[in-house]
Structure formats: structure tokens, C-alpha cells
Scaffold this motif. Structure first.
Motif, PDB file in Angstrom:
ATOM      1  N   GLY A  62       0.711  -1.150   0.063  1.00  0.00           N
ATOM      2  CA  GLY A  62      -0.032  -0.080  -0.181  1.00  0.00           C
ATOM      3  C   GLY A  62       0.852   1.332  -0.028  1.00  0.00           C
ATOM      4  N   GLY A  63       0.299   2.480   0.556  1.00  0.00           N
ATOM      5  CA  GLY A  63       0.931   3.724   0.567  1.00  0.00           C
ATOM      6  C   GLY A  63       2.394   3.534   1.407  1.00  0.00           C
ATOM      7  N   THR A  64       3.301   4.065   1.249  1.00  0.00           N
ATOM      8  CA  THR A  64       4.616   4.051   1.876  1.00  0.00           C
ATOM      9  C   THR A  64       4.892   5.522   2.451  1.00  0.00           C
ATOM     10  OG1 THR A  64       6.069   4.756  -0.075  1.00  0.00           O
ATOM     11  CG2 THR A  64       5.522   2.260   0.498  1.00  0.00           C
ATOM     12  N   PRO A  65       5.883   5.459   3.264  1.00  0.00           N
ATOM     13  CA  PRO A  65       6.253   6.605   4.056  1.00  0.00           C
ATOM     14  C   PRO A  65       6.831   7.640   2.955  1.00  0.00           C
ATOM     15  CG  PRO A  65       7.172   5.019   5.133  1.00  0.00           C
ATOM     16  CD  PRO A  65       6.693   4.478   3.997  1.00  0.00           C
ATOM     17  N   GLU A  66       6.732   8.970   3.663  1.00  0.00           N
ATOM     18  CA  GLU A  66       7.051  10.113   2.622  1.00  0.00           C
ATOM     19  C   GLU A  66       8.516  10.183   2.005  1.00  0.00           C
ATOM     20  OE1 GLU A  66       6.518  13.535   0.684  1.00  0.00           O
ATOM     21  OE2 GLU A  66       4.970  12.287   1.859  1.00  0.00           O
ATOM     22  N   PHE A  67       9.225   9.508   2.792  1.00  0.00           N
ATOM     23  CA  PHE A  67      10.907   9.399   2.362  1.00  0.00           C
ATOM     24  C   PHE A  67      11.096   8.471   1.240  1.00  0.00           C
ATOM     25  CE2 PHE A  67      10.912   6.122   5.550  1.00  0.00           C
ATOM     26  CZ  PHE A  67      11.579   5.056   4.899  1.00  0.00           C
ATOM     27  N   MET A  68       9.918   7.544   0.878  1.00  0.00           N
ATOM     28  CA  MET A  68      10.000   6.548  -0.180  1.00  0.00           C
ATOM     29  C   MET A  68       9.659   7.086  -1.323  1.00  0.00           C
ATOM     30  SD  MET A  68       9.471   2.938   1.761  1.00  0.00           S
ATOM     31  CE  MET A  68       9.730   2.082   0.131  1.00  0.00           C
ATOM     32  N   GLN A  69      10.210   8.155  -2.183  1.00  0.00           N
ATOM     33  CA  GLN A  69       9.636   8.521  -3.251  1.00  0.00           C
ATOM     34  C   GLN A  69      10.003   7.458  -4.465  1.00  0.00           C
ATOM     35  OE1 GLN A  69       7.945  11.129  -3.846  1.00  0.00           O
ATOM     36  NE2 GLN A  69       7.823  11.923  -1.746  1.00  0.00           N
ATOM     37  N   THR A  70       9.450   6.245  -4.322  1.00  0.00           N
ATOM     38  CA  THR A  70       9.702   5.375  -5.165  1.00  0.00           C
ATOM     39  C   THR A  70       8.369   4.848  -5.832  1.00  0.00           C
ATOM     40  OG1 THR A  70       9.818   3.731  -3.108  1.00  0.00           O
ATOM     41  CG2 THR A  70      12.001   4.660  -4.202  1.00  0.00           C
ATOM     42  N   ILE A  71       7.876   5.364  -6.211  1.00  0.00           N
ATOM     43  CA  ILE A  71       6.008   5.035  -6.894  1.00  0.00           C
ATOM     44  C   ILE A  71       6.149   3.950  -7.669  1.00  0.00           C
ATOM     45  CG2 ILE A  71       5.619   6.746  -8.287  1.00  0.00           C
ATOM     46  CD1 ILE A  71       2.872   6.875  -7.106  1.00  0.00           C
ATOM     47  N   GLY A  72       7.057   3.947  -8.654  1.00  0.00           N
ATOM     48  CA  GLY A  72       7.338   2.985  -9.512  1.00  0.00           C
ATOM     49  C   GLY A  72       7.529   1.518  -9.010  1.00  0.00           C
ATOM     50  N   TYR A  73       8.583   1.625  -8.101  1.00  0.00           N
ATOM     51  CA  TYR A  73       8.901   0.525  -7.495  1.00  0.00           C
ATOM     52  C   TYR A  73       7.771  -0.404  -6.588  1.00  0.00           C
ATOM     53  CZ  TYR A  73      11.491  -2.838  -4.340  1.00  0.00           C
ATOM     54  OH  TYR A  73      11.784  -3.724  -3.415  1.00  0.00           O
ATOM     55  N   ASN A  74       6.763   0.697  -6.042  1.00  0.00           N
ATOM     56  CA  ASN A  74       6.191   0.268  -4.851  1.00  0.00           C
ATOM     57  C   ASN A  74       4.729  -0.252  -5.746  1.00  0.00           C
ATOM     58  OD1 ASN A  74       7.624   1.665  -3.227  1.00  0.00           O
ATOM     59  ND2 ASN A  74       6.479   3.335  -3.122  1.00  0.00           N
ATOM     60  N   THR A  75       4.575   0.317  -6.780  1.00  0.00           N
ATOM     61  CA  THR A  75       3.522  -0.183  -7.693  1.00  0.00           C
ATOM     62  C   THR A  75       3.873  -1.617  -8.204  1.00  0.00           C
ATOM     63  OG1 THR A  75       2.795   1.964  -8.147  1.00  0.00           O
ATOM     64  CG2 THR A  75       1.994   0.413  -9.697  1.00  0.00           C
ATOM     65  N   SER A  76       4.999  -1.733  -8.727  1.00  0.00           N
ATOM     66  CA  SER A  76       5.451  -2.903  -9.312  1.00  0.00           C
ATOM     67  C   SER A  76       5.551  -3.834  -8.330  1.00  0.00           C
ATOM     68  CB  SER A  76       7.010  -2.690 -10.062  1.00  0.00           C
ATOM     69  OG  SER A  76       7.836  -2.751  -8.910  1.00  0.00           O
ATOM     70  N   LYS A  77       5.704  -3.878  -7.231  1.00  0.00           N
ATOM     71  CA  LYS A  77       5.727  -4.960  -6.214  1.00  0.00           C
ATOM     72  C   LYS A  77       4.363  -5.173  -5.910  1.00  0.00           C
ATOM     73  CE  LYS A  77      10.334  -5.674  -6.082  1.00  0.00           C
ATOM     74  NZ  LYS A  77      10.563  -6.705  -6.732  1.00  0.00           N
ATOM     75  N   GLY A  78       3.469  -4.372  -5.739  1.00  0.00           N
ATOM     76  CA  GLY A  78       2.133  -4.500  -5.887  1.00  0.00           C
ATOM     77  C   GLY A  78       1.589  -5.677  -6.860  1.00  0.00           C
ATOM     78  N   ALA A  79       2.262  -5.291  -7.920  1.00  0.00           N
ATOM     79  CA  ALA A  79       1.646  -5.999  -9.103  1.00  0.00           C
ATOM     80  C   ALA A  79       2.374  -7.461  -9.031  1.00  0.00           C
ATOM     81  CB  ALA A  79       2.254  -5.443 -10.460  1.00  0.00           C
ATOM     82  N   VAL A  80       3.361  -7.636  -8.565  1.00  0.00           N
ATOM     83  CA  VAL A  80       4.173  -9.016  -8.462  1.00  0.00           C
ATOM     84  C   VAL A  80       3.350  -9.566  -7.186  1.00  0.00           C
ATOM     85  CG1 VAL A  80       5.893 -10.024  -7.386  1.00  0.00           C
ATOM     86  CG2 VAL A  80       6.503  -8.325  -8.910  1.00  0.00           C
ATOM     87  N   ILE A  81       2.634  -9.031  -6.219  1.00  0.00           N
ATOM     88  CA  ILE A  81       1.901  -9.889  -5.293  1.00  0.00           C
ATOM     89  C   ILE A  81       0.657 -10.217  -5.842  1.00  0.00           C
ATOM     90  CG2 ILE A  81       0.278  -9.343  -3.424  1.00  0.00           C
ATOM     91  CD1 ILE A  81       2.844  -7.409  -2.311  1.00  0.00           C
ATOM     92  N   THR A  82      -0.074  -9.333  -6.696  1.00  0.00           N
ATOM     93  CA  THR A  82      -1.170 -10.116  -7.394  1.00  0.00           C
ATOM     94  C   THR A  82      -0.898 -11.077  -8.556  1.00  0.00           C
ATOM     95  OG1 THR A  82      -2.435  -7.827  -7.289  1.00  0.00           O
ATOM     96  CG2 THR A  82      -3.315  -9.466  -8.898  1.00  0.00           C
TER      97      THR A  82
END
Length: 258
Positions: free
Chosen positions: A154-174
Motif C-alpha cells: 500500500g502507501g509508503t512513508p514520505e521518504f520513499m519517493q519510489t512510486i514505480g517500485y512500490n506499484t511494481s511490487k504490488g503487481a508482483v503480489i497480485t
């Protein structure tokens, strides 16, 4: 069969993408310690894979093969599968570990950077699973382990400006859950590991920037170590997990429990 025998990997062959450093190298070490017969290490940096392979062969009764592979290139992926089967006869375990990230605020993220992250982390996982899966489907057996991340929950802390990475890992989970449903009929187990913060080359700057917040939000008050991923990977690769599929095994010091 004793409970410890359930965790043995004797006679098995594994392919680990991104196996030349970081979490991939740690998983390879764990597999070797569990008695695996053959490990194929592949990445764009084949020299690093060769170095890991040599270190494993020097200390364990294991055969290794280092191959160049860009996981976004279908021909490279095909060659890895063909050379593995030619050398070792089959593929029992696949670890989709290759990954990348890009740090930038959302409004400043270059389209090219977004596409690079998604191609490696998502498309690469798909292409390797598809190619190796054909071998496993023929054998009616296999273990696929995808490396996700708690950043994919889900959402990550402010210091993690890595929305592409976060989104990709959500996709890997699904992807993991859906593939487990589709391939259960072939006795192919598909699971993922969602690590928390482990010190690697890719995460070093992020940890440096957010270490105080990371420690505050991690109940065990430490980062992941060079040992902490081995047990989870061996469990999912071995007979110990023969009734486990579609699961996301979280290894994060309790961070996602908060």
C-alpha cells in the motif's frame, strides 16, 4: 521423513535471477546450505554471478552455472531455460529476484524510468515464470518464488519517493496469487517473499535517508541481515511448503504489523 528432511533440497535445480548480489546471492547461499544439487545464477552482470557461483562451489557440494540475462528480453530468458535444461535436465525451482528502482517524486518521475522499473520488476517476472513454467507444467511439479516487497502492500512513508517500485511490487503480489490459482492443477506452487528493509546496493540510499523512521516503525529495531531471508526461501523451495501456494511470506521485522 523427518521434519528436517522436509527442508532438504537434495537433487534439485534452481534458477535465480539477479543472483550475483544482494538478496539473490543470499538465497543462493541458503539453497546451497540446504544441499541443493544445481544453481543457475543469471543477470546482466554475469561476472558477479560467476563470482557467487565459484564461492558456492568452493564451500558446498553444488554445481553452478552463470548466465547473462536481461529478464525483459524474451530471447535471453529462453536461452537461460534451454541452457539450464541442457546442463541439468530440468528446473525445479525459480526465484524471480531481479529488480530495480527509481527515486523521484511522482510529478517528476520520467516516463522512461517508470517503464524501466515496471519492465524489469513485472514483465521480467512474467517472462521468466512463463518460460520456466512450461518445463514445470510438463513435469507436473515446481516451486516459483517471487521477490515482492512490503512496499507493495500500500502507501509508503514520505521518504520513499519510489512510486514505480512500490506499484511494481504490488503487481508482483497480485501476479503471484493469480498464477498460483491458474497453475495449482499442475502441482506448481507459486509464492512470494515480501522483504522489509535489507541493506543492499539498491536500498542503501533509501535506508540512509530514512533510517530513523525505519527503526521507529520496525518492532525488532533492526534491518534484515545476511541470514534473514535464507529460511523463508528454503521453506518455499522445499517440500516443507507442499501445501502452501498463493502466499506472501513477509520478512520485515514486524514492520507491516503496525
Amino acid at each position: 521423513m523427518s521434519v528436517l528432511d522436509l527442508f532438504a533440497l537434495k537433487g534439485k535445480t534452481a534458477v535465480i535471477t539477479g543472483g550475483g548480489r544482494g538478496l539473490g546471492a543470499q538465497i543462493a547461499q541458503g539453497f546451497a546450505e540446504a544441499g541443493i544439487a544445481n544453481i543457475v545464477l543469471c543477470s546482466r552482470n554475469v561476472v558477479a554471478c560467476e563470482e557467487v557461483g565459484k564461492r558456492l562451489e568452493d564451500h558446498f557440494d553444488v554445481k553452478t552455472l552463470a548466465l547473462t540475462c536481461d529478464v525483459t528480453n524474451a530471447e535471453d530468458v529462453k536461452q537461460v531455460v534451454e541452457k539450464t535444461v541442457e546442463q541439468f535436465g530440468t528446473i525445479d525451482i525459480l526465484v524471480n529476484n531481479s529488480g530495480t528502482s527509481w527515486a523521484a517524486p511522482v510529478d517528476q518521475m520520467p516516463k522512461e524510468a517508470w517503464e524501466k522499473v515496471m519492465n524489469i520488476n513485472v514483465t521480467g517476472t512474467f517472462l521468466m515464470s512463463q518460460a520456466v513454467g512450461k518445463v514445470m507444467m510438463a513435469n507436473k511439479s515446481g516451486k516459483i518464488i517471487n521477490i515482492a516487497s512490503i512496499a507493495g502492500f500500500g502507501g509508503t512513508p514520505e521518504f520513499m519517493q519510489t512510486i514505480g517500485y512500490n506499484t511494481s511490487k504490488g503487481a508482483v503480489i497480485t501476479f503471484t496469487k493469480d498464477l498460483a490459482v491458474k497453475w495449482g492443477r499442475y502441482n506448481i506452487h507459486v509464492n512470494a517473499i515480501a522483504p522489509g528493509f535489507f541493506p543492499t546496493k539498491m536500498s542503501s540510499k533509501l535506508i540512509e535517508t530514512g533510517q530513523e523512521q525505519i527503526m521507529a516503525s520496525t518492532p525488532l529495531k533492526r534491518l534484515g541481515s545476511e541470514e534473514d531471508l535464507k529460511g523463508a526461501a528454503v521453506f518455499l523451495a522445499s517440500s516443507a511448503s507442499d501445501y502452501v501456494t498463493g502466499d506472501i511470506l513477509t520478512v520485515d521485522g514486524g514492520a507491516s504489523a503496525l
